[in-house]
Design a protein around this motif. Structure first.
Motif, PDB file in Angstrom:
ATOM      1  N   PRO A 543       4.284  -6.622   4.186  1.00 35.87           N
ATOM      2  CA  PRO A 543       4.001  -5.194   3.997  1.00 35.87           C
ATOM      3  C   PRO A 543       2.512  -4.932   3.774  1.00 35.87           C
ATOM      4  O   PRO A 543       1.796  -5.758   3.199  1.00 35.87           O
ATOM      5  CB  PRO A 543       4.826  -4.821   2.767  1.00 35.87           C
ATOM      6  N   HIS A 544       2.059  -3.778   4.259  1.00 40.83           N
ATOM      7  CA  HIS A 544       0.665  -3.358   4.121  1.00 40.83           C
ATOM      8  C   HIS A 544       0.612  -1.972   3.494  1.00 40.83           C
ATOM      9  O   HIS A 544       1.350  -1.072   3.901  1.00 40.83           O
ATOM     10  CB  HIS A 544      -0.030  -3.316   5.484  1.00 40.83           C
ATOM     11  N   LEU A 545      -0.274  -1.802   2.520  1.00 43.41           N
ATOM     12  CA  LEU A 545      -0.511  -0.487   1.931  1.00 43.41           C
ATOM     13  C   LEU A 545      -1.515   0.257   2.792  1.00 43.41           C
ATOM     14  O   LEU A 545      -2.599  -0.257   3.089  1.00 43.41           O
ATOM     15  CB  LEU A 545      -1.033  -0.628   0.500  1.00 43.41           C
ATOM     16  N   GLU A 546      -1.149   1.467   3.241  1.00 43.16           N
ATOM     17  CA  GLU A 546      -2.019   2.258   4.101  1.00 43.16           C
ATOM     18  C   GLU A 546      -2.025   3.706   3.641  1.00 43.16           C
ATOM     19  O   GLU A 546      -1.214   4.119   2.809  1.00 43.16           O
ATOM     20  CB  GLU A 546      -1.520   2.213   5.566  1.00 43.16           C
ATOM     21  N   VAL A 554       1.310   5.091   2.079  1.00 45.81           N
ATOM     22  CA  VAL A 554       2.580   4.623   2.631  1.00 45.81           C
ATOM     23  C   VAL A 554       2.518   3.108   2.675  1.00 45.81           C
ATOM     24  O   VAL A 554       1.440   2.510   2.638  1.00 45.81           O
ATOM     25  CB  VAL A 554       2.843   5.174   4.053  1.00 45.81           C
ATOM     26  N   ILE A 555       3.667   2.487   2.732  1.00 40.85           N
ATOM     27  CA  ILE A 555       3.729   1.034   2.894  1.00 40.85           C
ATOM     28  C   ILE A 555       4.324   0.751   4.269  1.00 40.85           C
ATOM     29  O   ILE A 555       5.450   1.170   4.573  1.00 40.85           O
ATOM     30  CB  ILE A 555       4.570   0.382   1.790  1.00 40.85           C
ATOM     31  N   ARG A 556       3.556   0.074   5.111  1.00 43.36           N
ATOM     32  CA  ARG A 556       3.993  -0.253   6.466  1.00 43.36           C
ATOM     33  C   ARG A 556       4.546  -1.675   6.490  1.00 43.36           C
ATOM     34  O   ARG A 556       3.907  -2.609   6.012  1.00 43.36           O
ATOM     35  CB  ARG A 556       2.841  -0.142   7.458  1.00 43.36           C
ATOM     36  N   VAL A 557       5.739  -1.819   7.067  1.00 47.42           N
ATOM     37  CA  VAL A 557       6.388  -3.123   7.195  1.00 47.42           C
ATOM     38  C   VAL A 557       6.608  -3.392   8.683  1.00 47.42           C
ATOM     39  O   VAL A 557       7.450  -2.744   9.319  1.00 47.42           O
ATOM     40  CB  VAL A 557       7.726  -3.154   6.441  1.00 47.42           C
ATOM     41  N   PRO A 558       5.870  -4.342   9.280  1.00 48.45           N
ATOM     42  CA  PRO A 558       6.125  -4.682  10.691  1.00 48.45           C
ATOM     43  C   PRO A 558       7.529  -5.240  10.860  1.00 48.45           C
ATOM     44  O   PRO A 558       7.989  -6.053  10.047  1.00 48.45           O
ATOM     45  CB  PRO A 558       5.068  -5.745  10.995  1.00 48.45           C
ATOM     46  N   SER A 623       5.014  -9.041  -3.086  1.00 50.09           N
ATOM     47  CA  SER A 623       4.304  -8.357  -4.171  1.00 50.09           C
ATOM     48  C   SER A 623       2.866  -8.097  -3.747  1.00 50.09           C
ATOM     49  O   SER A 623       2.297  -8.837  -2.938  1.00 50.09           O
ATOM     50  CB  SER A 623       4.330  -9.205  -5.448  1.00 50.09           C
ATOM     51  N   PHE A 624       2.288  -7.018  -4.321  1.00 52.72           N
ATOM     52  CA  PHE A 624       0.864  -6.761  -4.096  1.00 52.72           C
ATOM     53  C   PHE A 624       0.293  -6.056  -5.317  1.00 52.72           C
ATOM     54  O   PHE A 624       1.010  -5.403  -6.087  1.00 52.72           O
ATOM     55  CB  PHE A 624       0.625  -5.936  -2.825  1.00 52.72           C
ATOM     56  N   THR A 625      -1.000  -6.231  -5.499  1.00 55.97           N
ATOM     57  CA  THR A 625      -1.731  -5.618  -6.612  1.00 55.97           C
ATOM     58  C   THR A 625      -2.552  -4.472  -6.076  1.00 55.97           C
ATOM     59  O   THR A 625      -3.222  -4.580  -5.054  1.00 55.97           O
ATOM     60  CB  THR A 625      -2.649  -6.649  -7.287  1.00 55.97           C
TER      61      THR A 625
END
Length: 626
Positions: A543-546, A554-558, A623-625
């Motif tokens: 997941p990537h925070l964009e 938004v959180i993008r999940v390929p 997880s992400f910070t």
């Protein structure tokens, strides 16, 4: 009256005077859209250029509006072209994507599609509805809320939702919600370029029953400002069709033409003008175009004759339904194409008729050909995904496809049964095998015309093939496929149904149900099918925070599935245990976690669960910070 409207009316008057248009009340133009009291502002600040125009060929219908170029970018302003209220709002990953329908005080509508988002207040209104059940897809009529916008106010921003690349799709509809050519209004583009002829289709018709027996294609030759197809020798009745396009200044795009006319000396045999149609008739595009050529070449050849079942209101003059069933001799023909601004091109062809094929007062031109040679079954042993958003030209299934390879003659297969039946329009009927293992329900509104249909069912391993002849046929309404799986396959929940495009060696997942040992699916065309297995779970990336174009996190999940696509409605993403709206962008192969006003916490745990079309599941925790 505006200069553009004056030229339109003058052009139509000239055609009527020449006898090229016979106006009937049922085909009367929407004159309320041609007077200065009804004016529109251009719907976006992106460009004043269009990439597609009214009445063009689409995968399953006629194009109902204008596509306006946005330089391959998103986020340009979209304006209310007239005063009005928001009548309907839609959101979703396919079709029109994010779309607004405005209703104006005269009862007409304007439509704005493939939007990135709505203006902030309208977006907040939309999100307040979607967040109630965390649903991405929305289709709500909200006329009673009277959300009013003045002409020229910003209502949305351009995007690529539903289908890429980025552009704005704009429609005008009359009070009956039927699309009307927007260029009949004061809206205009710079265009002094004439249409271009590419190819001529010669469709051979049986001299007894006029069923289609095949086609040939002849390339055009440039002859000064016009075109030449030379001499064509035939010994049976034929219908002509043309592959051509219009052009406009300062743009590379090709458009549909506005009028088409077929003339023999001073006798007009065919004339059409694309002013409006109803959505109930949109799929009749497959009858106005030659669907046999369309299925095989993916090129839209517009017919200069009319087959049974075609109810489009675009035909102004037809002699013998446009069919050329003539006495022996040579017939110099002229095909005239024009755009809505009066730019005109002519193409000449000489028809050399051997033997007398004369038929007077033709009123019946069959829609469907007779069954031909039955194709050998083939194996699907190569699954190279083709993420090109291609779709079957005669269907409306999901654009998930992979290539296939035909088997050699040496490979043996077991034939379960072959069946053939004559089906008639206006009658509810069933096409079935003697043992009732397969039955296809045809509602009374399903067919355009009578159809002699042949089906060969065969099995190779765990793959079950359904080979129809004729193949790739358009139908008026859905028919319903039902197949009871063999006993040894009844518990295999990973079997799915796919439509087969033999011309391009591809299949398309049908999103059928597999339940209680039975495969069921509605069909929007008669095409060969295959039941086969998908046990591969989707691939899910990190997941990537964009931030989206509105500045919201938004959180993008390929997410990619190589066989049956992503089931975005079954998939789920939570962040720190909180649900969100799960949006899906098939062009980016990504799911998006969206909550209005979402701000990440310092430490965030993302739970991801993604399903494909067959229910195969992939789950992961990241997880992400922040």
């Amino acid at each position: 009256m505006s200069v553009h409207n004056f030229h339109n009316i003058l052009f139509l008057i000239c055609l009527i005077t020449l006898g090229l248009i016979h106006v009937h009340p049922i085909n009367a133009q929407p004159l309320s859209f041609l007077v200065d009291s009804v004016e529109y502002v251009w719907p976006t600040d992106a460009t004043n250029q269009i990439s597609s125009t009214f009445g063009e060929t689409r995968s399953a219908h006629l194009h109902a509006g204008l596509d306006i170029r946005t330089w391959g970018q998103e986020g340009y302003k979209v304006f209310a072209t007239r005063d009005g209220i928001i009548y309907r709002i839609g959101t979703g990953p396919h079709g029109y994507g994010n779309v607004l329908y405005m209703k104006h005080n005269d009862g007409s509508y304007s439509v704005y599609a493939h939007l990135n988002r709505f203006e902030p207040n309208l977006q907040a209104y939309t999100d307040s509805i979607r967040i109630q059940d965390y649903s991405f897809v929305m289709n709500e009529v909200i006329e009673e809320d009277s959300l009013f916008y003045e002409k020229g106010e910003v209502i949305a921003f351009t995007g690529s939702s539903g289908v890429g690349p980025p552009h704005l799709h704009f429609e005008i509809r009359n009070k009956d919600n039927e699309p009307v050519n927007p260029l009949l209004t004061n809206l205009t583009v710079r265009d002094n370029l004439p249409p271009v002829f590419r190819q001529l289709g010669i469709e051979f018709l049986n001299p007894i029953n006029l069923k289609n027996e095949g086609f040939e294609i002849k390339n055009a030759r440039r002859d000064g400002r016009n075109y030449e197809f030379g001499e064509i020798t035939v010994n049976q009745p034929v219908g002509l069709s043309v592959n051509l396009h219009d052009r406009a200044n300062n743009t590379p795009n090709a458009y549909a033409v506005y009028t088409l006319t077929l003339v023999h000396q001073s006798d007009t045999l065919y004339h059409s003008s694309v002013d409006q149609f109803s959505y109930a008739e949109g799929r009749h595009m497959f009858l106005d175009r030659s669907y046999q050529i369309l299925a095989e070449t993916r090129r839209a050849f517009q017919r200069l004759y009319k087959v049974n079942g075609n109810k489009l209101p675009i035909y102004r003059k037809l002699k013998n339904r446009g069919v050329l069933a003539l006495d022996e001799g040579k017939y110099p023909l002229q095909i005239i194409a024009s755009d809505i601004f009066g730019n005109e091109t002519k193409a000449a062809v000489t028809l050399n008729v051997n033997g007398s094929n004369k038929i007077d007062n033709i009123t019946d031109v069959p829609t469907y050909p007779a069954p031909g040679e039955i194709s050998k079954p083939f194996t699907l042993n190569q699954k190279e995904v083709l993420f090109d958003n291609s779709v079957p030209m005669l269907a409306s299934s999901e654009p998930i496809s992979f290539s296939i390879s035909r088997i050699s003659d040496e490979i043996r297969f077991r034939s379960n049964s072959s069946i053939e039946k004559r089906l008639s329009p206006g009658i509810k009927q069933v096409f079935s095998t003697p043992n009732q293992q397969l039955w296809i329900e045809f509602p009374k509104e399903a067919l355009y015309d009578s159809l002699n249909l042949h089906l060969d069912i065969s099995r190779i391993g765990d793959e079950i093939h359904f080979n129809f002849s004729p193949d790739r046929l358009p139908i008026e309404g859905e028919v319903y496929f039902n197949y009871i799986l063999p006993d040894e396959l009844k518990d295999n929940e990973h079997l799915g149904l796919f439509s087969v495009d033999k011309f391009r060696n591809r299949t398309y997942f049908m999103w059928a149900t597999n339940k209680d040992g039975m495969i069921r699916s509605p069909l929007r065309e008669i095409s060969s099918l295959v039941i086969m297995e998908d046990k591969t779970s989707p691939w899910v990336g990190k997941p990537h925070l964009e931030k989206n174009l509105a500045g919201n996190y938004v959180i993008r999940v390929p997410a990619v599935d190589r066989d049956t696509g992503i089931d975005y409605q079954a998939s789920n993403i939570t962040v720190n245990g909180k649900r969100g709206i799960i949006e899906y962008d098939p062009d980016r192969n990504s799911l998006f976690y969206y909550i209005p006003g979402y701000v990440p916490e310092n430490q965030n745990q993302v739970e991801i669960e993604v399903f494909d079309g067959m229910g195969n599941r992939t789950s992961k925790t990241e997880s992400f910070t922040f």
